[in-house]
Write an enzyme that holds these catalytic residues in place. Structure first.
Site, PDB file in Angstrom:
ATOM      1  N   ASP A 136       0.820  -1.190   0.192  1.00 14.25           N
ATOM      2  CA  ASP A 136       0.110   0.011   0.166  1.00 14.25           C
ATOM      3  C   ASP A 136       0.784   1.418   0.076  1.00 14.25           C
ATOM      4  OD1 ASP A 136       1.054  -0.321   2.564  1.00 14.25           O
ATOM      5  OD2 ASP A 136      -0.780  -1.049   3.217  1.00 14.25           O
ATOM      6  N   GLU A 158      -0.695  -9.169  -1.127  1.00  9.80           N
ATOM      7  CA  GLU A 158      -1.266  -8.490   0.130  1.00  9.80           C
ATOM      8  C   GLU A 158      -2.433  -7.574  -0.133  1.00  9.80           C
ATOM      9  OE1 GLU A 158       1.642  -7.975   3.456  1.00  9.80           O
ATOM     10  OE2 GLU A 158       0.835  -5.873   3.237  1.00  9.80           O
ATOM     11  N   GLU A 172      -1.938   5.019   3.403  1.00 10.99           N
ATOM     12  CA  GLU A 172      -1.627   3.631   2.799  1.00 10.99           C
ATOM     13  C   GLU A 172      -3.398   3.032   2.755  1.00 10.99           C
ATOM     14  OE1 GLU A 172       2.196   4.254   5.075  1.00 10.99           O
ATOM     15  OE2 GLU A 172      -0.276   4.968   5.176  1.00 10.99           O
ATOM     16  N   HIS A 241       6.913   4.496  14.284  1.00  8.88           N
ATOM     17  CA  HIS A 241       7.283   5.400  13.069  1.00  8.88           C
ATOM     18  C   HIS A 241       6.010   6.027  12.090  1.00  8.88           C
ATOM     19  CE1 HIS A 241       6.533   1.457  10.969  1.00  8.88           C
ATOM     20  NE2 HIS A 241       6.434   2.331   9.801  1.00  8.88           N
ATOM     21  N   ARG A 243       3.133   7.622  10.237  1.00  8.10           N
ATOM     22  CA  ARG A 243       2.999   9.244   9.696  1.00  8.10           C
ATOM     23  C   ARG A 243       1.607   9.633  10.640  1.00  8.10           C
ATOM     24  NH1 ARG A 243       4.111  12.065   5.309  1.00  8.10           N
ATOM     25  NH2 ARG A 243       5.078  10.279   4.502  1.00  8.10           N
ATOM     26  N   HIS A 274      13.308   5.499  13.538  1.00  8.54           N
ATOM     27  CA  HIS A 274      13.146   5.938  12.287  1.00  8.54           C
ATOM     28  C   HIS A 274      13.950   7.252  12.043  1.00  8.54           C
ATOM     29  CE1 HIS A 274      11.394   6.661   8.209  1.00  8.54           C
ATOM     30  NE2 HIS A 274      11.074   5.504   8.071  1.00  8.54           N
TER      31      HIS A 274
END
Length: 428
Positions: A136, A158, A172, A241, A243, A274
């Site tokens: 994604d 997936e 995503e 990590h 967003r 990250h």
């Protein structure tokens, strides 16, 4: 989700997909550009990030093991650069094309525009029978859209993951919905993902239940890691990590972690941070200087697997680690309010704890101090895969029979390692 355009359907596609659970279900044949079921198919595999490369590596290798059936062209957009190069080196994966799209401080729209333009030119030149994309990411969505504009067939590895919230995870959730709409073959990793696709109106003839290729990669890696003694004390692996957690949600998570480190000084808390400044800055500010909480540089995939294997439990917002940890029997506390991988939650081996510091502390402390609670969450098999997703995908693309994935038959990676290499995909 509306049904796919007629031009996206397989010529002669089976009426009963592998997702139905029937043994020996037929694969997809008659791909564009093929002269028949036995024709050699040109397949472009596009990926751009470390997770995509990890999950596509077994597929690329499986297809390349059959040169009489597939011409495989690997294309890296380099949406990520350094982390992607680590995976290439680890798996011995050499892309045929490297578009080198990453730029410092890149925006989503800027990356998407560069990827769409670059992939348009490449796909016009190659005219593959199939474009394979995974997951994604922005690379995945841009590649699928470029192929769709050119009338090419898309296979989505997936497929069917959903949270039902376009803002979480962002972007995503939107990307995966777009790709599932455009794809001619939907490789669902779990029965729950397959059901979501059906509920969304996807043609059942497009849906194939394969298991997750990330578990194929995990099994491969487990066989190559040396045995090591158990750690002297408890270790907890942390990965954060996403967003959608930037800003105050991330700071709430870090307040919880700081309190846990204070409350459990004998536990070794390990956090590979990250490099995104939205993560690294607050992590250094709020967690730096704690004697028992280690802020590390991002780890290579093999070292991440090693730490998962050693850890007492895992705190994460990573989708991939939610899939991988059950293979090692490790409880997972998910630092998110929603997850597109509810299989672990349904099985009782993962728990959504969100970003509330008090709840993070409470649930983690319970697992560290209550043996019964810990045993209840420790998995003995994986609901996500059995290490054979890539061979299933190759069979489907070749139009051959295959046996759909069944979680009840899925051994853990440690069991496979003890059994020897006979059941693993070929070395990558």
């Amino acid at each position: 989700m509306p049904a796919p355009f007629a031009s996206q359907r397989f010529p002669g596609a089976p009426g009963n997909s592998g997702a139905s659970g029937a043994n020996g279900a037929s694969g997809a044949n008659g791909a564009s550009g093929a002269s028949g079921a036995g024709a050699r198919l040109r397949v472009v595999v596009a990926y751009g990030t470390r997770p995509e490369a990890i999950k596509m590596a077994p597929v690329i290798e499986e297809l390349r093991r059959r040169p009489e059936r597939f011409e495989v062209i690997a294309c890296a957009t380099a949406q990520h650069r350094e982390m992607l190069d680590q995976v290439h080196e680890l798996f011995g994966l050499r892309p045929d094309y490297d578009l080198g799209l990453m730029q410092p401080g890149q925006s989503l729209n800027g990356l998407a525009a560069r990827a769409l333009a670059a992939l348009d030119g490449l796909l016009r030149e190659l005219r593959p029978a199939w474009l394979l994309v995974q997951g994604d990411t922005t690379t995945t969505a841009a590649a699928a859209l470029a192929a769709f504009h050119l009338g090419l067939r898309i296979a989505h590895v997936e497929a069917g993951l959903r949270t039902g919230d376009l803002a979480r995870p962002f972007p995503e959730e939107a990307n995966r919905c777009i790709v599932d709409l455009l794809a001619s073959a939907l490789f669902a990793p779990t029965a729950m993902a397959e059901r979501r696709l059906r509920a969304a109106g996807c043609d059942p003839a497009r849906i194939y239940l394969t298991g997750n290729t990330g578990i194929d990669a995990l099994h491969w890696m487990c066989r190559r890691l040396p045995a090591e003694p158990a750690p002297a004390g408890d270790e907890v692996l942390i990965t954060v990590h996403r967003r959608e957690s930037f800003g105050e949600p991330l700071r709430r998570i870090f307040r919880g972690l700081r309190e846990l480190a204070r409350r459990f000084p004998a536990v070794r808390w390990i956090y590979p941070v990250h490099r995104n400044p939205n993560v690294a800055g607050p992590a250094a500010e709020m967690l730096g200087g704690l004697a028992n909480l280690e802020l590390r540089e991002p780890l290579a995939y093999d070292q991440t697997v090693r730490l998962m294997r050693r850890a007492r439990l895992i705190l994460t917002d990573s989708g991939g680690i939610q899939e991988e940890a059950p293979t090692f029997g490790k409880p997972v506390l998910v630092l998110r309010d929603t997850t597109e991988r509810p299989e672990g939650v349904a099985a009782g081996i993962a728990r959504l704890v969100g970003t509330d510091p008090a709840r993070i502390v409470r649930e983690t402390a319970r697992l560290l101090t209550d043996p019964a609670a810990y045993r209840q969450m420790a998995a003995t098999s994986s609901p996500y895969g059995d290490g054979q997703a890539a061979p299933r995908i190759a069979a489907i693309l070749a139009g051959e029979p295959f046996t759909p994935f069944r979680p009840a038959e899925s051994p853990g990676a440690c069991a496979l390692a003890a059994a020897g290499p006979a059941t693993t995909p070929a070395d990558l």
